[in-house]
Scaffold this motif. Structure first.
Motif, PDB file in Angstrom:
ATOM      1  N   TRP A  46      43.510  34.918  42.511  1.00  0.00           N
ATOM      2  CA  TRP A  46      43.091  35.615  43.731  1.00  0.00           C
ATOM      3  C   TRP A  46      41.570  35.653  43.731  1.00  0.00           C
ATOM      4  N   LEU A  47      40.953  35.017  44.735  1.00  0.00           N
ATOM      5  CA  LEU A  47      39.491  34.899  44.758  1.00  0.00           C
ATOM      6  C   LEU A  47      38.931  35.780  45.859  1.00  0.00           C
ATOM      7  N   ARG A  48      37.943  36.583  45.501  1.00  0.00           N
ATOM      8  CA  ARG A  48      37.342  37.514  46.454  1.00  0.00           C
ATOM      9  C   ARG A  48      35.860  37.201  46.562  1.00  0.00           C
ATOM     10  N   ARG A  49      35.394  36.980  47.805  1.00  0.00           N
ATOM     11  CA  ARG A  49      33.959  36.753  47.992  1.00  0.00           C
ATOM     12  C   ARG A  49      33.289  38.113  48.166  1.00  0.00           C
ATOM     13  N   GLU A  50      32.518  38.514  47.167  1.00  0.00           N
ATOM     14  CA  GLU A  50      31.901  39.841  47.189  1.00  0.00           C
ATOM     15  C   GLU A  50      30.666  39.839  48.090  1.00  0.00           C
ATOM     16  N   SER A  51      29.854  38.774  47.965  1.00  0.00           N
ATOM     17  CA  SER A  51      28.643  38.670  48.783  1.00  0.00           C
ATOM     18  C   SER A  51      28.369  37.175  48.962  1.00  0.00           C
ATOM     19  N   ASP A  52      27.169  36.848  49.464  1.00  0.00           N
ATOM     20  CA  ASP A  52      26.859  35.436  49.717  1.00  0.00           C
ATOM     21  C   ASP A  52      27.111  34.545  48.504  1.00  0.00           C
ATOM     22  N   ASN A  53      26.655  35.030  47.355  1.00  0.00           N
ATOM     23  CA  ASN A  53      26.701  34.166  46.187  1.00  0.00           C
ATOM     24  C   ASN A  53      27.536  34.699  45.037  1.00  0.00           C
ATOM     25  N   SER A  54      28.302  35.743  45.336  1.00  0.00           N
ATOM     26  CA  SER A  54      29.052  36.306  44.220  1.00  0.00           C
ATOM     27  C   SER A  54      30.553  36.333  44.530  1.00  0.00           C
ATOM     28  N   PHE A  55      31.312  35.820  43.600  1.00  0.00           N
ATOM     29  CA  PHE A  55      32.769  35.753  43.741  1.00  0.00           C
ATOM     30  C   PHE A  55      33.443  36.420  42.548  1.00  0.00           C
ATOM     31  N   THR A  56      34.590  37.049  42.815  1.00  0.00           N
ATOM     32  CA  THR A  56      35.407  37.575  41.709  1.00  0.00           C
ATOM     33  C   THR A  56      36.747  36.857  41.753  1.00  0.00           C
ATOM     34  N   ALA A  57      37.193  36.384  40.590  1.00  0.00           N
ATOM     35  CA  ALA A  57      38.498  35.709  40.525  1.00  0.00           C
ATOM     36  C   ALA A  57      39.427  36.502  39.625  1.00  0.00           C
ATOM     37  N   PHE A  58      40.561  36.954  40.202  1.00  0.00           N
ATOM     38  CA  PHE A  58      41.549  37.704  39.430  1.00  0.00           C
ATOM     39  C   PHE A  58      42.693  36.794  39.021  1.00  0.00           C
ATOM     40  N   SER A  59      43.220  37.057  37.833  1.00  0.00           N
ATOM     41  CA  SER A  59      44.452  36.385  37.418  1.00  0.00           C
ATOM     42  C   SER A  59      45.581  36.868  38.329  1.00  0.00           C
ATOM     43  N   ILE A  60      46.544  36.004  38.636  1.00  0.00           N
ATOM     44  CA  ILE A  60      47.655  36.462  39.480  1.00  0.00           C
ATOM     45  C   ILE A  60      48.716  37.175  38.656  1.00  0.00           C
ATOM     46  N   SER A  61      48.568  37.164  37.336  1.00  0.00           N
ATOM     47  CA  SER A  61      49.620  37.732  36.483  1.00  0.00           C
ATOM     48  C   SER A  61      49.437  39.229  36.300  1.00  0.00           C
ATOM     49  N   CYS A  62      50.492  39.970  36.619  1.00  0.00           N
ATOM     50  CA  CYS A  62      50.512  41.416  36.415  1.00  0.00           C
ATOM     51  C   CYS A  62      50.325  41.682  34.917  1.00  0.00           C
ATOM     52  N   THR A  63      49.553  42.716  34.589  1.00  0.00           N
ATOM     53  CA  THR A  63      49.324  42.982  33.161  1.00  0.00           C
ATOM     54  C   THR A  63      50.507  43.687  32.514  1.00  0.00           C
ATOM     55  N   HIS A  64      51.495  44.064  33.318  1.00  0.00           N
ATOM     56  CA  HIS A  64      52.690  44.690  32.734  1.00  0.00           C
ATOM     57  C   HIS A  64      53.528  43.628  32.038  1.00  0.00           C
ATOM     58  N   LEU A  65      54.125  42.727  32.817  1.00  0.00           N
ATOM     59  CA  LEU A  65      54.934  41.675  32.197  1.00  0.00           C
ATOM     60  C   LEU A  65      54.633  40.291  32.743  1.00  0.00           C
ATOM     61  N   GLY A  66      53.563  40.146  33.488  1.00  0.00           N
ATOM     62  CA  GLY A  66      53.142  38.797  33.852  1.00  0.00           C
ATOM     63  C   GLY A  66      53.687  38.227  35.147  1.00  0.00           C
ATOM     64  N   CYS A  67      54.408  39.003  35.948  1.00  0.00           N
ATOM     65  CA  CYS A  67      54.872  38.476  37.230  1.00  0.00           C
ATOM     66  C   CYS A  67      53.669  38.279  38.172  1.00  0.00           C
ATOM     67  N   PRO A  68      53.816  37.386  39.174  1.00  0.00           N
ATOM     68  CA  PRO A  68      52.680  37.115  40.064  1.00  0.00           C
ATOM     69  C   PRO A  68      52.486  38.218  41.105  1.00  0.00           C
ATOM     70  N   VAL A  69      51.310  38.827  41.131  1.00  0.00           N
ATOM     71  CA  VAL A  69      51.060  39.907  42.088  1.00  0.00           C
ATOM     72  C   VAL A  69      50.696  39.322  43.456  1.00  0.00           C
ATOM     73  N   ARG A  70      51.042  40.058  44.508  1.00  0.00           N
ATOM     74  CA  ARG A  70      50.746  39.604  45.875  1.00  0.00           C
ATOM     75  C   ARG A  70      49.677  40.501  46.482  1.00  0.00           C
ATOM     76  N   TRP A  71      48.797  39.898  47.260  1.00  0.00           N
ATOM     77  CA  TRP A  71      47.711  40.633  47.911  1.00  0.00           C
ATOM     78  C   TRP A  71      48.153  41.062  49.292  1.00  0.00           C
ATOM     79  N   ARG A  72      48.019  42.361  49.617  1.00  0.00           N
ATOM     80  CA  ARG A  72      48.294  42.850  50.965  1.00  0.00           C
ATOM     81  C   ARG A  72      46.946  43.161  51.599  1.00  0.00           C
ATOM     82  N   PRO A  73      46.449  42.275  52.476  1.00  0.00           N
ATOM     83  CA  PRO A  73      45.071  42.399  52.954  1.00  0.00           C
ATOM     84  C   PRO A  73      44.769  43.719  53.659  1.00  0.00           C
ATOM     85  N   ASP A  74      45.677  44.208  54.506  1.00  0.00           N
ATOM     86  CA  ASP A  74      45.356  45.439  55.234  1.00  0.00           C
ATOM     87  C   ASP A  74      45.391  46.665  54.333  1.00  0.00           C
TER      88      ASP A  74
END
Lengths: 472, 134
Positions: free
Chosen positions: B60-88
């Motif tokens: 999951w990639l988030r553009r924080e500002s013009d030149n800064s990005f954060t990339a999250f692993s999709i794996s839940c830290t509980h047991l590793g299932c893929p987390v889904r992003w709910r934008p609203d």
């Protein structure tokens, strides 16, 4: 003439190998009379295993254990081969039957105290066979190389990774690398098709050898206790007095039961077909909803319902403790009463295990703790307004994910409390506080809602009352 | 010894080979809007030739500002299932055991023991790149 050739061949084979008298001797070994239908589960397990061997070999004719191609071969087996779907279904329901029969066999042996002296090693080899069966079930689900399989492997590795000291190593071993990739499937295929089956064959042989060595346990009689000093003599005496040959006196029940089981497996395979092949095994497809096959569903539920914070210990120590208890059982109590009517705690224990597994299984099927990602939007008659703050609030309730976890008049998720009548219970101020700051299992929304949105959301929630009328 | 060592090495050595991380491009900088979180797909660090689609992974990639990005692993830290992003809702939700995370990856609810893990992300020659470590 033909008969003479047969007889000659038979005599020659018997003379050179001794096979027929060997088998005949085994088949007709004396067993206690009165061994009724309780004793059929062990042979049924073996029969289910044989179905797995035959259907497994058939599947291996087409299946290619490569991460890239397995999915395509599974599709081909299911849709483009004669009876391919049936064979896959046979393998699936055969596995289910094997798990069930192992469980029933174990419960019967435990309840009737058959694991006691001198059959401790029968029990121990049985415990190992139970473990092998579960590993076969688990690896089998992953060999069904679809999206669910890939995530199931990932979840298993994540669990293993929680183990102290060896966690990382275990996880790497399960996935054959740091993550699901090219090696994962081929190596689990080796485990499922070569390694564990070889162990199952060896231990089934040993298990049966032990059954012949110690004889089938006699049906328990209340008050007749097992005393290691005298048990063997008493058993021999009772066999001499009223023992019957295993074949055919006892074996016919095994045959009938196994036949009924095979029929059930075939019928299930025809009626329900093979387990569904999901999306392709692409780990970058995020909309996955990983679930284990039914025989591990209860454990999946346990992991969801454990108090937060202890599951790390539980995942590591619970299987170790359960395994250790099963192994130690015949050494802790190898003498005394065998009859379940004199061992109420044994009965209570089995009942508790069955009820717990059943309840957790059902909880797992329903998975109420998960946000519901397939919620239907709230219809106007439930919202009670087609415009205005209540309507806008209802829209926000959906958009902000509230509906994924909370139910309103049968719409929504079951993760959090049902809010159908929350307006009767909470004041507007209290609602604002809860929504802003969140709660134990609810996110804080302060940063995500404008004051206007908060007002609308609260208007909607305040209107959730048993006798609420929309403003005219 | 002469049989055992090569055999054990053959079986286990590949599993524990350290894989050097690789920067993988996931798209042009301009294709991401500031403040938005989207799924991006890239290849593992050193996939096997026969890995097929399993060589792919996602973040999951988030553009924080013009030149800064954060990339999250999709794996839940509980047991590793893929987390889904709910934008609203600005939440990551896990379909397995109900774990929920805020947009910065911190735990909002449910059983996860720690925040979503992150990949290193950078902007290089107009491309967003993620350091593929697995």
């Amino acid at each position: 003439m033909l008969k003479r050739i047969f007889e000659k061949t038979y005599q020659w084979l018997e003379d050179r190998t001794g096979l027929f008298s060997f088998i005949g001797h085994m088949a007709r070994h004396p067993v206690p009379s009165g061994a009724r239908w309780w004793y059929v589960f062990g042979s049924a397990t073996l029969c289910a295993f044989l179905i797995q061997v035959v259907s497994g070999i058939a599947l291996a004719l087409y299946y290619i254990p490569s991460a890239d191609e397995a999915y395509a071969t599974l599709k081909y087996i299911t849709h483009d081969t004669a009876f391919g779907g049936f064979v896959r279904a046979l393998h699936y329901y055969g596995a289910s039957a094997m798990v069930l029969m192992v469980g029933a066999h174990m419960a019967q042996v435990f309840l009737q105290g058959s694991y006691k002296f001198p059959r401790e090693m029968n029990w121990l080899t049985g415990v190992l066979l139970l473990g092998f069966t579960l590993v076969m079930g688990f690896t089998g689900q992953i060999l069904r190389w679809d999206q669910n399989a890939v995530w199931t492997a990932a979840v298993a590795a994540k669990q293993a990774a929680r183990a102290p000291f060896i966690g990382g190593w275990l996880s790497t071993l399960i996935l054959s690398g740091p993550t699901v990739g090219g090696s994962t499937l081929s190596r689990l295929f080796v485990v499922h098709v070569f390694l564990i089956p070889a162990l199952v064959f060896a231990f089934v042989g040993l298990h049966l050898m032990l059954v012949l060595r110690h004889g089938i346990s006699e049906p328990p009689i209340p008050g007749r206790k097992v005393d290691p000093k005298t048990y063997r003599r008493e058993y021999e005496d009772s066999l001499k007095k009223d023992g019957v040959p295993f074949w055919p006196d006892a074996a016919w029940r095994d045959m009938v039961f196994a036949a009924v089981m095979v029929l059930a497996i075939v019928l299930l395979a025809i009626v329900f077909g093979p387990p569904e092949l999901g999306h392709p095994p692409d780990p970058s497809l995020i909309d996955a909803n990983p679930r284990p096959d039914w025989y591990l569903m209860w454990y999946f539920a346990v992991l969801a319902l454990l108090p937060h914070g202890i599951e790390g210990f539980f995942m590591v120590f619970a299987p170790i403790i359960a395994g250790a208890l099963l192994i130690l059982l015949p050494f802790i109590s190898n003498h005394g009463e065998r009859s379940p009517s004199r061992r109420p705690w044994a009965m209570a224990f089995v009942l508790m295990v069955v009820v717990m597994i059943g309840a957790f299984w059902w909880a797992g099927v329903k998975s109420n703790w998960s946000p519901n990602f397939n919620v239907k939007p709230l219809p106007v008659e439930v919202v009670g307004a087609a415009n205005g703050p209540v309507f806008e609030g209802a829209r926000l309730f959906e958009l902000k994910g509230c509906l994924n976890c909370h139910m309103i008049k049968g719409y929504g998720g079951k993760r959090g409390p049902d809010l159908s009548e929350i307006g009767n219970k909470l004041s507007a101020d209290r609602m604002i506080l809860l929504i802003s700051n969140g709660a134990t299992n609810m996110p804080a929304y302060a940063a995500n809602l404008t004051p206007k949105e908060m007002d609308e959301l609260v208007s909607f929630l305040q209107s959730r009352q048993s006798d609420w009328e929309p403003p005219k | 010894m002469m049989v055992g060592v090569p055999l054990v090495g053959f079986v286990f050595k590949p599993l524990f080979k350290a894989l050097p991380p690789v920067w993988r491009s996931v798209g042009k900088v301009d294709s991401f809007k500031v403040g938005e979180t989207v799924a991006v797909t890239f290849l593992q660090a050193s996939p096997l030739p026969w890995a097929g689609v399993t060589a792919k992974t996602a973040a999951w990639l988030r553009r924080e500002s013009d030149n800064s990005f954060t990339a999250f692993s999709i794996s839940c830290t509980h047991l590793g299932c893929p987390v889904r992003w709910r934008p609203d809702a600005e939440l990551f939700m896990c379909p397995c055991h109900g774990g929920v995370y805020y947009k910065d990856g911190s735990v909002a609810a449910g059983p996860p023991p720690k925040p979503l893990s992150r990949y290193q992300a950078r902007v290089n020659e107009g491309q967003v790149e993620i350091l593929s470590t697995l």
